[in-house]
Design a protein around this motif. Structure first.
Motif, PDB file in Angstrom:
ATOM      1  N   VAL A  28       0.667  -1.290  -0.046  1.00 20.21           N
ATOM      2  CA  VAL A  28       0.000  -0.123  -0.031  1.00 20.21           C
ATOM      3  C   VAL A  28       0.963   1.214   0.033  1.00 20.21           C
ATOM      4  O   VAL A  28       1.769   1.444   1.050  1.00 20.21           O
ATOM      5  CB  VAL A  28      -0.872   0.069   1.301  1.00 20.21           C
ATOM      6  CG1 VAL A  28      -1.769   1.198   1.171  1.00 20.21           C
ATOM      7  CG2 VAL A  28      -1.582  -1.216   1.342  1.00 20.21           C
ATOM      8  N   ASP A  29       0.715   2.296  -0.789  1.00 19.59           N
ATOM      9  CA  ASP A  29       1.174   3.397  -0.986  1.00 19.59           C
ATOM     10  C   ASP A  29       0.360   4.504  -0.247  1.00 19.59           C
ATOM     11  O   ASP A  29      -0.680   4.859  -1.117  1.00 19.59           O
ATOM     12  CB  ASP A  29       1.545   3.793  -2.413  1.00 19.59           C
ATOM     13  CG  ASP A  29       2.330   5.215  -2.400  1.00 19.59           C
ATOM     14  OD1 ASP A  29       2.451   5.823  -1.407  1.00 19.59           O
ATOM     15  OD2 ASP A  29       2.813   5.422  -3.720  1.00 19.59           O
ATOM     16  N   ARG A  30       0.860   4.916   0.973  1.00 16.80           N
ATOM     17  CA  ARG A  30      -0.082   5.712   1.690  1.00 16.80           C
ATOM     18  C   ARG A  30      -0.047   7.274   1.133  1.00 16.80           C
ATOM     19  O   ARG A  30      -1.069   8.208   0.999  1.00 16.80           O
ATOM     20  CB  ARG A  30       0.258   5.747   3.098  1.00 16.80           C
ATOM     21  CG  ARG A  30       0.162   4.707   3.938  1.00 16.80           C
ATOM     22  CD  ARG A  30       0.896   4.617   5.128  1.00 16.80           C
ATOM     23  NE  ARG A  30      -0.130   5.657   5.930  1.00 16.80           N
ATOM     24  CZ  ARG A  30      -0.754   5.564   6.866  1.00 16.80           C
ATOM     25  NH1 ARG A  30      -1.180   4.326   7.159  1.00 16.80           N
ATOM     26  NH2 ARG A  30      -1.503   6.262   7.476  1.00 16.80           N
ATOM     27  N   VAL A  31       1.047   7.847   0.439  1.00 19.67           N
ATOM     28  CA  VAL A  31       1.220   9.030   0.067  1.00 19.67           C
ATOM     29  C   VAL A  31       0.098   9.306  -1.315  1.00 19.67           C
ATOM     30  O   VAL A  31      -0.652  10.026  -1.425  1.00 19.67           O
ATOM     31  CB  VAL A  31       2.561   9.449  -0.370  1.00 19.67           C
ATOM     32  CG1 VAL A  31       2.506  10.685  -1.193  1.00 19.67           C
ATOM     33  CG2 VAL A  31       3.471   9.349   0.662  1.00 19.67           C
ATOM     34  N   LYS A  32       0.108   8.263  -2.331  1.00 23.41           N
ATOM     35  CA  LYS A  32      -0.630   8.040  -3.323  1.00 23.41           C
ATOM     36  C   LYS A  32      -1.936   7.607  -3.226  1.00 23.41           C
ATOM     37  O   LYS A  32      -2.726   7.756  -4.172  1.00 23.41           O
ATOM     38  CB  LYS A  32       0.150   7.587  -4.513  1.00 23.41           C
ATOM     39  CG  LYS A  32       1.561   8.203  -4.882  1.00 23.41           C
ATOM     40  CD  LYS A  32       2.225   7.437  -6.118  1.00 23.41           C
ATOM     41  CE  LYS A  32       3.396   8.299  -6.243  1.00 23.41           C
ATOM     42  NZ  LYS A  32       4.165   7.622  -7.451  1.00 23.41           N
ATOM     43  N   ASN A  33      -2.167   7.082  -2.325  1.00 22.70           N
ATOM     44  CA  ASN A  33      -3.454   6.175  -1.982  1.00 22.70           C
ATOM     45  C   ASN A  33      -3.614   5.075  -2.881  1.00 22.70           C
ATOM     46  O   ASN A  33      -4.995   5.043  -3.486  1.00 22.70           O
ATOM     47  CB  ASN A  33      -4.784   7.217  -2.170  1.00 22.70           C
ATOM     48  CG  ASN A  33      -4.750   7.908  -0.758  1.00 22.70           C
ATOM     49  OD1 ASN A  33      -4.202   7.639   0.318  1.00 22.70           O
ATOM     50  ND2 ASN A  33      -5.433   9.233  -0.855  1.00 22.70           N
ATOM     51  N   LYS A  34      -2.775   4.596  -3.145  1.00 19.25           N
ATOM     52  CA  LYS A  34      -2.875   3.165  -4.092  1.00 19.25           C
ATOM     53  C   LYS A  34      -2.162   2.063  -3.431  1.00 19.25           C
ATOM     54  O   LYS A  34      -1.642   2.065  -2.532  1.00 19.25           O
ATOM     55  CB  LYS A  34      -2.016   3.428  -5.342  1.00 19.25           C
ATOM     56  CG  LYS A  34      -2.510   4.606  -6.295  1.00 19.25           C
ATOM     57  CD  LYS A  34      -1.956   5.012  -7.704  1.00 19.25           C
ATOM     58  CE  LYS A  34      -2.655   6.098  -8.148  1.00 19.25           C
ATOM     59  NZ  LYS A  34      -2.364   5.806  -9.627  1.00 19.25           N
ATOM     60  N   ALA A  35      -2.673   1.043  -3.997  1.00 18.90           N
ATOM     61  CA  ALA A  35      -2.516  -0.377  -3.641  1.00 18.90           C
ATOM     62  C   ALA A  35      -2.166  -1.308  -4.840  1.00 18.90           C
ATOM     63  O   ALA A  35      -2.424  -1.149  -5.846  1.00 18.90           O
ATOM     64  CB  ALA A  35      -3.531  -1.185  -2.667  1.00 18.90           C
ATOM     65  N   ILE A  36      -0.917  -2.204  -4.355  1.00 17.08           N
ATOM     66  CA  ILE A  36      -0.555  -3.346  -5.498  1.00 17.08           C
ATOM     67  C   ILE A  36      -1.389  -4.435  -5.116  1.00 17.08           C
ATOM     68  O   ILE A  36      -1.183  -5.088  -3.874  1.00 17.08           O
ATOM     69  CB  ILE A  36       0.758  -3.459  -5.678  1.00 17.08           C
ATOM     70  CG1 ILE A  36       1.329  -2.158  -6.327  1.00 17.08           C
ATOM     71  CG2 ILE A  36       1.105  -4.470  -6.578  1.00 17.08           C
ATOM     72  CD1 ILE A  36       2.807  -2.066  -6.099  1.00 17.08           C
ATOM     73  N   PRO A  64      -0.145  -0.234  -9.543  1.00 15.97           N
ATOM     74  CA  PRO A  64      -0.891   0.254  -8.671  1.00 15.97           C
ATOM     75  C   PRO A  64      -2.351   0.505  -9.066  1.00 15.97           C
ATOM     76  O   PRO A  64      -2.383   0.935 -10.105  1.00 15.97           O
ATOM     77  CB  PRO A  64      -0.323   1.479  -7.867  1.00 15.97           C
ATOM     78  CG  PRO A  64       1.000   1.496  -8.674  1.00 15.97           C
ATOM     79  CD  PRO A  64       1.130   0.677  -9.955  1.00 15.97           C
ATOM     80  N   ILE A  65      -3.386   0.422  -8.034  1.00 17.68           N
ATOM     81  CA  ILE A  65      -4.707   0.810  -8.301  1.00 17.68           C
ATOM     82  C   ILE A  65      -5.059   1.600  -7.338  1.00 17.68           C
ATOM     83  O   ILE A  65      -4.580   1.259  -5.994  1.00 17.68           O
ATOM     84  CB  ILE A  65      -5.609  -0.656  -8.577  1.00 17.68           C
ATOM     85  CG1 ILE A  65      -6.959  -0.353  -8.996  1.00 17.68           C
ATOM     86  CG2 ILE A  65      -5.450  -1.653  -7.201  1.00 17.68           C
ATOM     87  CD1 ILE A  65      -7.704  -1.346  -9.438  1.00 17.68           C
ATOM     88  N   HIS A  66      -6.104   2.632  -7.584  1.00 20.54           N
ATOM     89  CA  HIS A  66      -6.486   3.350  -6.504  1.00 20.54           C
ATOM     90  C   HIS A  66      -7.375   2.720  -5.404  1.00 20.54           C
ATOM     91  O   HIS A  66      -8.043   1.805  -5.880  1.00 20.54           O
ATOM     92  CB  HIS A  66      -7.220   4.582  -7.272  1.00 20.54           C
ATOM     93  CG  HIS A  66      -7.295   5.851  -6.195  1.00 20.54           C
ATOM     94  ND1 HIS A  66      -8.276   6.092  -5.323  1.00 20.54           N
ATOM     95  CD2 HIS A  66      -6.352   6.907  -5.877  1.00 20.54           C
ATOM     96  CE1 HIS A  66      -8.144   7.214  -4.350  1.00 20.54           C
ATOM     97  NE2 HIS A  66      -6.819   7.658  -5.166  1.00 20.54           N
TER      98      HIS A  66
END
Length: 103
Positions: A28-36, A64-66
């Protein structure tokens, strides 16, 4: 912003090209609000030959997907659910809105 999806959760895609697909969250990328998500939103990436991959070539990998396009799957019922937060024994825990159980 507090994210309601964490690494290791099982999620279903609710919007976009991969709608209806299910998979496990890898990161999870907390900065971009995306997850793989595992095996979802696969893209082809051209890679140069390197020591790790001496052949090089085209590699398939997850993009990544939002997070707004993902919904958590309740382990008990197998359906998608919204996530809420409650305090239990002084700790903040995630709670399924459908089954009202701690995730």
């Amino acid at each position: 912003m507090k994210l309601k999806i964490k690494t290791g959760d099982t999620v279903r895609v609710i919007a976009g090209d991969h709608k209806g697909s299910e998979g496990k969250v890898l990161s999870v990328d907390r900065v971009k609000n995306k997850a793989i998500v595992e095996e979802i939103n696969m893209v082809s990436k051209h890679e140069k030959p390197s020591a790790k991959n001496p052949q090089g070539g085209i590699v398939k990998k997850e993009a990544p997907i939002h997070i707004s396009n993902l919904s958590l799957i309740d382990k008990k019922s197998g359906e998608t659910t919204r996530v809420g937060f409650e305090f239990e024994d002084g700790k903040k825990v995630r709670v399924s809105k459908k089954s009202n159980e701690v995730i």
